[in-house]
Design an enzyme around this catalytic site. Structure first.
Site, PDB file in Angstrom:
ATOM      1  CB  SER A 277      -0.904   0.014   1.233  1.00 62.84           C
ATOM      2  OG  SER A 277      -1.490   1.286   1.417  1.00 62.84           O
ATOM      3  NE  ARG A 316     -19.768  -8.832 -46.638  1.00 57.69           N
ATOM      4  CZ  ARG A 316     -19.039  -8.045 -47.425  1.00 57.69           C
ATOM      5  NH1 ARG A 316     -19.324  -7.927 -48.713  1.00 57.69           N
ATOM      6  NH2 ARG A 316     -18.042  -7.357 -46.924  1.00 57.69           N
TER       7      ARG A 316
END
Length: 451
Positions: A277, A316
């Protein structure tokens, strides 16, 4: 993905497979396979296919990627400017052969096939990582099969289990992941070649033969029909990866909870600079779990995009196909990264058996209430036994004493059990059910596969 975060969330080899350079290399591979297939069938001259193949081997270094990036934004996909550049490169060496580059194909044929080649290559790394996780989890299940710990439901203490049982369940999940991948390969790793609207009209009567030869060149499955607008193959491979990532998220959730200060039963591997930390020197954060859980959080969102992209227009699509280009590579990379982090934890997991024992005892015997009830049930009946033990639990809590102490003083209990017998009932290792059978079954499955 920012390079600053890549080492936290991704896996190097899979990330490379989905790089711009790798994508273009797979497109070149598809174009060469197309030329060879067409020459084999007699659609184009064999000399043209040989020239295209020879020139393509160095084409990757001759392509202008900056120009490709600009042109892709104008063309709508990378295949259009890519084919132009590739044709120009071939033309510099063999003008006649340049006429046959990309013969009869459409942009999506090349991009879809390249995508499938990427998926196949990336899946080999994913599979390898799953295999490693599987084997490591099996070894850990064997090692810790008798290490008793508390099993938890709804985040509360439930009944005793063993750490080996938890690891055996994880191993079993990895085995199912491998089975899913194996089952989908023939369906998903399929060539795409349909031309403008999927009819391959430009090849006339030779279309089917070219598709078969094209797939064979690339060692892909032959599609029964064009799949430009049917995106289930893409969604299936991504869905399997999402299942893998979700299972990894479950494991990471477990080990991160077990790393909580008050629990402290297992820990991720220790290393200099890992899990610290910026303000609290005492912290040991589950950084691998954070990475895996982030992937498990992100992948379902990306899957939503792919599921929505299945709804495509006619032969498509507009937009749906394009969305895959963003989602699928990231799903692969996040899954592979999560697997790599999980493997690191499985291989270097640190177990604190003393804290497991401490946590088993922290309720002062309440976790053995069901065991006591089931021991009394044959004598008192299940419901009456439940009432007796429930009342004893309340008394133990009110007085702040061990449940065994209360049960030992009850006449209903003393009538059937000695103090020694009651002590045996309260041993967590005496109430593990068929856990060892389950572990054996998981280990036996692995042995059967190894033969």
């Amino acid at each position: 993905m920012s390079q600053l975060y890549a080492s936290l969330f991704y896996q190097n080899e899979v990330t490379e497979i989905f790089s711009d350079r790798a994508l273009v290399s797979y497109m070149i591979e598809a174009e060469v396979a197309l030329a060879k297939a067409q020459a084999q069938v007699g659609v184009i001259p064999e000399s043209a296919a040989i020239a295209i193949s020879n020139i393509a081997s160095t084409a990757l270094d001759q392509l202008d990627f900056d120009a490709l990036a600009v042109a892709t934004g104008l063309a709508g996909n990378i295949a259009i400017p890519f084919v132009k550049q590739l044709t120009a490169i071939v033309k510099q060496n063999d003008e006649d052969a340049a006429r046959y580059v990309h013969w009869g194909a459409t942009s999506q044929d090349i991009l879809d096939t390249a995508c499938i080649l990427q998926c196949r290559a990336a899946m080999t790394h994913v599979e390898a990582l799953i295999h490693q996780c599987y084997r490591t989890a099996l070894a850990q299940a064997e090692q810790y099969r008798s290490q008793v710990m508390i099993g938890r439901t709804w985040l509360q203490q439930g009944l005793p289990i063993t750490l080996g049982h938890k690891l055996a369940r994880w191993a079993s999940a990895f085995r199912r992941d491998l089975a899913r991948i194996d089952a989908m390969k023939a369906r998903v790793f399929t060539a795409q070649l349909g031309g403008a609207v999927g009819s391959l009209a430009s090849l006339q009567a030779q279309g089917t033969a070219v598709v078969q030869a094209f797939a064979a060149q690339l060692q892909l499955s032959v599609p029964s029909c064009t799949w430009h607008g049917e995106r289930d193959r893409i969604v299936e491979v991504a869905s399997v990866l999402a299942i893998v990532t979700g299972s990894l998220g479950k494991m990471a959730r477990d080990w991160s909870l077990m790393m909580q200060t008050e629990i402290a039963e297992v820990f991720e591997p220790a290393a200099k600079g890992r899990g610290g930390s910026s303000t609290m020197p005492h912290k040991r954060n589950p950084v691998a779990a954070a990475s895996v859980l982030a992937a498990a959080n992100r992948v379902p969102v990306l899957m939503s995009s792919l599921y929505q992209s299945m709804v495509q227009e006619h032969e498509r699509s507009l937009g749906g196909w394009h969305a895959e280009w963003l989602a699928l590579p990231e799903i692969f990379q996040l899954c592979a990264g999560a697997l790599e982090r999980t493997l690191e934890v499985l291989q270097g997991m640190q177990v604190n058996a003393e804290n497991m024992q401490r946590n088993l005892e922290c309720t002062q015997g309440l976790i053995m209430a069901e065991a006591v009830m089931m021991a009394l049930a044959p004598h008192l009946g299940r419901l009456q036994a439940h009432h007796v033990v429930e009342a004893a639990c309340k008394t133990a809590v009110e007085k702040g004493v061990h449940l065994k102490e209360v049960m030992t003083e009850l006449d209903q209990v003393k009538a059937y059990f000695s103090a020694v017998q009651i002590s045996e009932i309260f041993k967590p290792e005496s109430y593990l059910g068929n856990i060892q059978d389950q572990i054996d079954a998981v280990l036996q499955e692995a042995k059967g596969e190894a033969k």
